[in-house]
Each structure stands twice: as structure tokens, then as C-alpha cells.
Design a protein around this motif. Structure first.
Motif, mmCIF file in Angstrom:
data_model
loop_
_atom_site.group_PDB
_atom_site.id
_atom_site.type_symbol
_atom_site.label_atom_id
_atom_site.label_comp_id
_atom_site.label_asym_id
_atom_site.label_seq_id
_atom_site.Cartn_x
_atom_site.Cartn_y
_atom_site.Cartn_z
ATOM 1 N N ALA A 1 -6.715 -2.446 16.416
ATOM 2 C CA ALA A 1 -5.625 -3.212 15.658
ATOM 3 C C ALA A 1 -4.238 -2.143 15.042
ATOM 4 C CB ALA A 1 -6.187 -4.338 14.438
ATOM 5 N N HIS A 2 -3.206 -2.926 15.322
ATOM 6 C CA HIS A 2 -2.319 -1.838 14.454
ATOM 7 C C HIS A 2 -1.818 -2.646 13.172
ATOM 8 C CE1 HIS A 2 -1.408 -1.859 19.207
ATOM 9 N NE2 HIS A 2 -1.233 -0.977 18.852
ATOM 10 N N LEU A 3 -2.089 -3.563 13.215
ATOM 11 C CA LEU A 3 -1.631 -4.330 11.397
ATOM 12 C C LEU A 3 -2.735 -5.090 11.467
ATOM 13 C CD1 LEU A 3 0.638 -4.211 9.144
ATOM 14 C CD2 LEU A 3 1.446 -6.078 11.189
ATOM 15 N N THR A 4 -3.205 -5.483 10.498
ATOM 16 C CA THR A 4 -4.369 -6.365 9.460
ATOM 17 C C THR A 4 -2.791 -7.748 8.809
ATOM 18 O OG1 THR A 4 -5.981 -5.200 9.835
ATOM 19 C CG2 THR A 4 -5.739 -6.990 7.833
ATOM 20 N N VAL A 5 -2.922 -8.481 8.885
ATOM 21 C CA VAL A 5 -2.711 -9.556 7.818
ATOM 22 C C VAL A 5 -2.896 -10.675 8.154
ATOM 23 C CG1 VAL A 5 0.075 -10.778 7.476
ATOM 24 C CG2 VAL A 5 -0.477 -8.510 9.326
ATOM 25 N N THR A 6 -3.176 -10.800 6.297
ATOM 26 C CA THR A 6 -4.392 -12.070 5.801
ATOM 27 C C THR A 6 -3.062 -12.518 5.525
ATOM 28 O OG1 THR A 6 -6.518 -12.218 5.196
ATOM 29 C CG2 THR A 6 -5.270 -10.295 4.073
ATOM 30 N N PRO B 1 -14.647 -6.566 0.255
ATOM 31 C CA PRO B 1 -15.455 -5.700 1.243
ATOM 32 C C PRO B 1 -15.040 -5.738 2.622
ATOM 33 C CG PRO B 1 -16.814 -6.825 0.387
ATOM 34 C CD PRO B 1 -15.245 -7.719 -0.616
ATOM 35 N N THR B 2 -14.271 -6.762 3.107
ATOM 36 C CA THR B 2 -13.649 -6.882 4.281
ATOM 37 C C THR B 2 -12.733 -6.088 4.532
ATOM 38 O OG1 THR B 2 -14.757 -8.841 5.090
ATOM 39 C CG2 THR B 2 -12.741 -8.475 6.435
ATOM 40 N N LEU B 3 -11.526 -6.246 2.957
ATOM 41 C CA LEU B 3 -9.843 -5.637 3.439
ATOM 42 C C LEU B 3 -10.334 -4.045 2.771
ATOM 43 C CD1 LEU B 3 -8.390 -8.823 1.687
ATOM 44 C CD2 LEU B 3 -8.456 -8.639 4.344
ATOM 45 N N VAL B 4 -11.702 -3.241 1.831
ATOM 46 C CA VAL B 4 -11.539 -2.160 1.831
ATOM 47 C C VAL B 4 -11.766 -1.669 2.892
ATOM 48 C CG1 VAL B 4 -13.122 -0.930 0.950
ATOM 49 C CG2 VAL B 4 -11.759 -2.816 -0.120
ATOM 50 N N VAL C 1 -1.960 -6.172 5.482
ATOM 51 C CA VAL C 1 -0.647 -6.888 4.726
ATOM 52 C C VAL C 1 -0.914 -8.008 3.891
ATOM 53 C CG1 VAL C 1 1.675 -8.102 5.311
ATOM 54 C CG2 VAL C 1 0.741 -5.942 6.177
ATOM 55 N N LEU C 2 -0.804 -8.521 2.555
ATOM 56 C CA LEU C 2 -0.993 -9.979 2.652
ATOM 57 C C LEU C 2 -0.172 -10.952 2.265
ATOM 58 C CD1 LEU C 2 -2.478 -9.150 -0.907
ATOM 59 C CD2 LEU C 2 -3.420 -9.512 0.830
ATOM 60 N N LEU D 1 -4.123 -1.633 -2.633
ATOM 61 C CA LEU D 1 -4.934 -1.367 -0.927
ATOM 62 C C LEU D 1 -3.752 -1.939 -0.232
ATOM 63 C CD1 LEU D 1 -8.006 -2.571 -0.557
ATOM 64 C CD2 LEU D 1 -7.683 -0.595 -1.529
ATOM 65 N N PRO D 2 -3.055 -2.770 -0.317
ATOM 66 C CA PRO D 2 -2.012 -3.668 0.932
ATOM 67 C C PRO D 2 -0.219 -2.618 0.277
ATOM 68 C CG PRO D 2 -2.428 -5.280 -0.818
ATOM 69 C CD PRO D 2 -3.275 -4.110 -1.140
ATOM 70 N N ARG D 3 -0.353 -2.616 1.908
ATOM 71 C CA ARG D 3 1.454 -2.106 1.567
ATOM 72 C C ARG D 3 2.477 -2.974 1.615
ATOM 73 N NH1 ARG D 3 1.141 1.657 6.214
ATOM 74 N NH2 ARG D 3 -1.152 3.035 6.556
ATOM 75 N N LEU D 4 1.897 -3.910 1.642
ATOM 76 C CA LEU D 4 2.987 -4.949 1.579
ATOM 77 C C LEU D 4 2.202 -6.671 0.752
ATOM 78 C CD1 LEU D 4 6.160 -6.285 2.078
ATOM 79 C CD2 LEU D 4 6.081 -6.568 4.607
#
Length: 447
Positions: free
Chosen positions: A138-143, A164-167, A177-178, A200-203
Motif C-alpha cells: 500500500a502507498h497509504l493507510t487510512v483508517t 497492534p495493527t496500526l503499530v 492517516v486517521l 504514529l499518525p502523520r495526519l
């Protein structure tokens, strides 16, 4: 040429979703559409409690969560811990400490995966390898965590199951990104864990000013915080399902025989801190019944009880029984209807008395005014952001005639309120659709 230019943006979108919760389902569908339209995503993979059935419903890949809060062990330990406050506090302490331990293990495993992926997958459960492969591609994670990143009481520690998943996302170098969510507060031992997590989040996209204040208290860089409305405002219903069409026909027949239709959404609530939560639950349902019975007596309306989630079906049935005893004409919607069916149903009502926040959002998007019963701060916060501060009251503050008076006032002014609800919902949807530049920038940095 970047990866995003060659093959489009690939997004990992983990969350605690399930089709049985139609609020979840609306979020998932709106999330996928937003990623495709605003950020140019060509591929989206998600996580959920029920990945096989959700993949069938949504038509995109779903993976199991790294740690499942619905597992037998998780539910069993919580049940035992509820027997005494000491045991409950001990369970929270254990979960906070074990989350830190799991984080260390996840980071060590991720380092192994980045160097020798085949070896790493050989020594871990298969689902861990599948998650890692998805994140790495993936290029990006957005939850979109919605309202689960909070712990108003120290015992409200289930948000830790999502860490844990986001770690793993962070350890594998995928920008996090949240998506639009409500955050905090975090009580007791949860506060320290929250401070570590929000590094952890960039945004972080938040739905209301209250969450911005919580994030600042946790030390999050203000430049990493953005305000953005709930994704559900952008939901566009499709054609009704066969079941939905049948339910809509029942509703139309009921409406034809009465002066109007009032929808109602209720849910079970634990009333944290109450000395008598069962009594408070009865009082809550009693206040709803009294308000609807009074409106029926005054205006000749009928009531439609809508279970927003499969979990709401039992309490919705209880409410329907109480309405019957009060002599209020009503019907109970089948909980198997689709998200589009719900949206079409809410559009048919003249007013909604809604406890589920996404029931209120879907109703407002359809131009139906609401009286919202807030069981968490997110409801008040979201309505305040829309400038509708007087459209809600707290679930533990329904004593006397407060709810009855709000329902009567909303009914009297329903046409003007309906126009206002639609206008504010459309403004929120436009804001959501305009966002996306920051996501694309993060993806290009990863590429």
C-alpha cells in the motif's frame, strides 16, 4: 514515474467493521468512495470482525484484525473482570502492559519481514503475513476509527485492541492517516497509552472541536490535526433491496393512515458510573415512549422503530412492545435491511428521534430533522459543528419533560428544520469531498 501514476493509489483501510452494524456499513461504503474520488485510490483493502461476509457485501478485500476484541478470550476476561472493581482495574493494567509488549514484538517481527519476508511469514500466523503483505504493497493507510479511540472511564480499554495493527503499519513504513473520527477522553492508565499511540499518525482528521482539544492535550503537533466532517454525510443510497422495498411499502401504508411518521433509533447503554444502570435503561426507554405517546395523542402520528444494528434488535423489540402497551401505532423494521434501505426509510420520516449517531446523520442528509439522544460526546460534538447545538440532549438527562418538549418543538417546526438539516448536511458532504490533497501528498512521499 511514481507508483501511484503507474498503478493508482493503493490504500490499506483497517477498522473494526461489520455489515451487521449499518453505521459501520455506511462508513465503509462512504470511505471507499471518498478514497476513490478524493484521493484517486484504485485499490482498497480493509479489516473487520467478519472479513468473509464483509468482502461479499462490499466487493473489496477484507482481512481479519491482528487482535480481535470479539474473541472468546477477550470477552471472557472482560466478563470475569466485571465481578469486582479491583479485577476490572487489574484487567485494564494488564491490557495496557500487554499492548506495549505486543508493540515490541510487532516491531521486531516487522524488522524481520522487511529483511527476510519469507522467514518472517514462516514463524507467524498466516493472517499476520497477509496483513503485512497488504500493508507493504500500500502507498497509504487510512483508517476511520469513528468513535472507538476513547476511554471516558479507565475500564473502557477496548480501543487498545486496535493499536497492534496500526503499530504494524508504522513499523512497515506506511504513512498512517486517521480518517474523520472522535478522539478521547482517555481516563487513568489509558492516557499514557494514548500519548504513545498518537505519535504514529502523520495526519489526524477529527469530526469536532472537542477532539482537537484532546489531541492537543496529548501533545499531538497541531500541524498534524485537521477538522473534517463524518464521511457518512457523503453516503448516497442506491436502489432498495427486496427486503427494503417490502419495508418501505409497510411504512408507506402506515403513513397513509396517520398524520405523519416519526422514526426512532434506540440502543443498549451501560450508563457508566450509575448505581442502577438497569433502572437508568428503563428510564431512558420510558422517556422515549412517553414522548412518542404524547406526540401521537396530540398530532395523530405513527412511529417506526428502526434497529440501526443487529445488536439493537432486542432493545428495539422491547421499545415496540412498550409502544404497543401505550396504544401508539407503530411498526418494527426488519434489522436485515441494507444501508441504502435505511437511508430511504429515514427520508420518508417527518422526524427522527435518534440515539445512534449515524441514524441521525443519514436522516439529516435526507432532509429529515432529528432529536438526537447523545450517549457519547461525539453526538453533541458533531451537531455543535453543524451549528445545531439545541438538537440534542444527553441520554442520562431525559428526566421530566425534557425529551417530550424537544420532540414536540421539533415536530412543530419540522419543515424549517428539515430544510436546515439538509442544508447543513450538504455543506458537510461538500467539505468531505473537497479533501484529498493531503492524502495524495503522503502517498507520493511513500512512492
Amino acid at each position: 514515474m511514481t507508483h501511484t501514476e503507474r498503478g493508482g493509489l493503493r490504500v490499506f483501510a483497517p477498522g473494526a467493521y461489520t455489515w451487521g452494524n449499518k453505521g459501520d456499513a455506511v462508513l465503509v461504503q462512504s470511505h471507499i468512495e471518498w478514497l476513490r474520488s478524493a484521493a484517486g485510490a484504485s485499490g482498497v483493502a480493509l479489516t473487520s470482525y467478519t472479513p468473509a461476509s464483509d468482502a461479499e457485501h462490499f466487493g473489496v478485500p477484507f482481512l481479519p484484525m491482528l487482535v480481535d476484541p470479539t474473541s472468546v478470550v477477550a470477552r471472557g476476561s472482560a466478563r470475569v473482570a466485571r465481578t469486582t472493581p479491583t479485577l476490572r482495574r487489574a484487567l485494564t493494567a494488564f491490557r495496557v502492559l500487554s499492548t506495549r509488549g505486543v508493540e515490541s514484538v510487532v516491531r521486531a517481527w516487522a524488522a524481520l519481514y522487511l529483511r527476510w519476508p519469507a522467514l518472517a511469514k514462516a514463524v507467524a500466523p498466516a493472517k499476520v503475513g497477509r496483513l503485512a503483505d497488504t500493508i507493504a504493497s500500500a502507498h497509504l493507510t487510512v483508517t476511520v476509527p469513528g468513535g472507538y479511540l476513547m476511554a471516558p472511564r479507565e475500564a473502557d480499554d477496548t480501543w487498545l485492541f486496535h493499536v497492534p495493527t496500526l503499530v504494524l503499519v508504522d513499523a512497515l513504513g506506511c504513512p498512517l492517516v486517521l480518517g474523520p473520527c472522535s478522539v478521547g477522553p482517555f481516563a487513568g492508565l489509558n492516557a499514557g497509552a494514548a500519548r504513545r499511540f498518537f505519535r504514529l499518525p502523520r495526519l489526524v482528521l477529527v469530526r469536532e472541536a472537542r477532539s482537537v482539544a484532546v489531541l492537543r492535550e496529548l501533545g499531538v503537533d497541531p500541524s498534524h490535526i485537521r477538522a473534517m466532517p463524518d464521511l457518512a454525510f457523503t453516503f448516497r443510497p442506491g436502489a432498495p433491496s427486496a427486503l427494503g422495498a417490502a419495508e418501505l411499502e409497510r411504512v408507506e401504508k402506515l403513513g397513509a393512515d396517520h398524520a405523519g411518521l416519526v422514526g426512532v433509533s434506540v440502543r443498549e447503554h451501560s450508563f457508566p458510573g450509575s448505581a442502577d444502570p438497569a433502572g437508568d435503561m428503563r428510564s431512558y426507554l420510558g422517556a422515549v415512549v412517553d414522548a412518542l405517546a404524547d406526540l401521537h395523542a396530540r398530532e395523530g402520528v405513527a412511529v417506526v422503530v428502526v434497529p440501526q444494528t443487529s445488536m439493537d434488535a432486542p432493545v428495539s423489540g422491547t421499545l415496540a412492545g412498550e409502544l404497543a402497551r401505550a396504544g401508539v401505532p407503530h411498526l418494527l423494521v426488519d434489522p436485515g435491511v441494507s444501508p441504502s434501505d435505511l437511508s430511504l426509510l429515514y427520508a420518508r420520516f417527518d422526524l427522527l428521534v435518534g440515539t445512534r449517531m449515524h441514524a441521525n446523520i443519514l436522516a439529516m442528509a435526507a432532509g429529515t430533522p432529528v432529536v438526537a439522544i447523545a450517549y457519547q460526546p461525539k453526538t453533541a460534538g458533531i451537531l455543535e459543528e453543524l451549528g445545531l447545538d439545541d438538537w440534542w440532549l444527553a441520554i442520562d438527562d431525559l428526566a421530566g419533560d425534557r425529551l417530550r418538549g424537544m420532540v414536540e418543538a421539533a415536530w412543530t417546526d419540522r419543515e424549517a428544520r428539515g430544510r436546515l438539516a439538509h442544508e447543513r448536511a450538504q455543506d458537510a458532504a461538500a467539505r468531505v469531498r473537497s479533501e484529498g490533497a493531503d492524502l495524495v501528498r503522503l502517498a507520493r512521499e511513500r512512492a
